[in-house]
Design an enzyme around this catalytic site. Sequence first.
Site, PDB file in Angstrom:
ATOM      1  N   CYS A  86       0.837  -1.197   0.000  1.00  0.00           N
ATOM      2  CA  CYS A  86       0.000   0.000   0.000  1.00  0.00           C
ATOM      3  C   CYS A  86       0.880   1.258   0.000  1.00  0.00           C
ATOM      4  CB  CYS A  86      -0.979  -0.051   1.162  1.00  0.00           C
ATOM      5  SG  CYS A  86      -2.324   1.151   1.032  1.00  0.00           S
ATOM      6  N   HIS A 195      -3.479  -5.612   1.224  1.00  0.00           N
ATOM      7  CA  HIS A 195      -2.735  -5.836   2.468  1.00  0.00           C
ATOM      8  C   HIS A 195      -2.677  -7.310   2.862  1.00  0.00           C
ATOM      9  CE1 HIS A 195      -2.324  -1.623   4.025  1.00  0.00           C
ATOM     10  NE2 HIS A 195      -3.261  -1.429   3.114  1.00  0.00           N
ATOM     11  N   GLU A 197      -0.816  -8.654   5.087  1.00  0.00           N
ATOM     12  CA  GLU A 197      -0.617  -8.813   6.530  1.00  0.00           C
ATOM     13  C   GLU A 197      -1.939  -8.879   7.293  1.00  0.00           C
ATOM     14  OE1 GLU A 197      -0.844  -4.317   6.053  1.00  0.00           O
ATOM     15  OE2 GLU A 197      -0.383  -6.094   4.859  1.00  0.00           O
TER      16      GLU A 197
END
Length: 235
Positions: A86, A195, A197
């Site tokens: 990002c 994302h 994560e």
Amino acid sequence: MTRIGVVSFPGTLDDRDAARAVRLAGAEPVALWHKDADLRGVDAVVVPGGFSYGDYLRCGAIAATAPVMAEIVRGAGRGLPVLGICNGFQILCESHLLPGALIRNDHQKFVCRDQELRVENPGTAWTRGFSAGDLITIPLKNGEGNFQASPDELARLEGEGRVVFRYAGPNPNGSANGIAGVANDAENVVGLMPHPEHAAEAGFGPLAHDGAAAAHHGGTDGLRIFQSVLAQLAG
């Protein structure tokens, strides 16, 4: 144990999530600060998401001038695996580690949703755990996620297989050719707008529309990106 640096800038907000994903993948996260003049001997680096320096000037523009980025650029030139997520993707573009630029979403609105992606290139340091054509679901949250490049650069990215991820289904932000992530020519540096994560542990990742755990892996599709680089480093 493999050590993966996670960079924090003023305004970064996903560094702890990235460090957690690194730990879940089986590596040791190492905190790197924007003023650090060395990378503390890490084996790979994650530049996480957020709003570095408040997104002043342009997203990632100020962060690209930080001392730690000079070290990351040098390391990447020597083959160090680097992942920008990002805002991290924006920083890598501003640092000229990756081509193109991320501009305002074409609909001029912030988007936040679970996003299906298609894996286009499983040969990078961060995607070797996938096969070409795999569909994965990870969260997307951005206001400036619209990837653009010149026609010649886009043709080069497509022709050289450097498009790593592509949005599956409707384009969420107007990115050229539906591009969600790209790699450098050596394939050790990858930038990704969604994302991974946030999709690293079963029960805490994305959910499909029917409420079931998403996309074949119980909401852990993003973890495979971090596991991929561990496999790459293990040789």
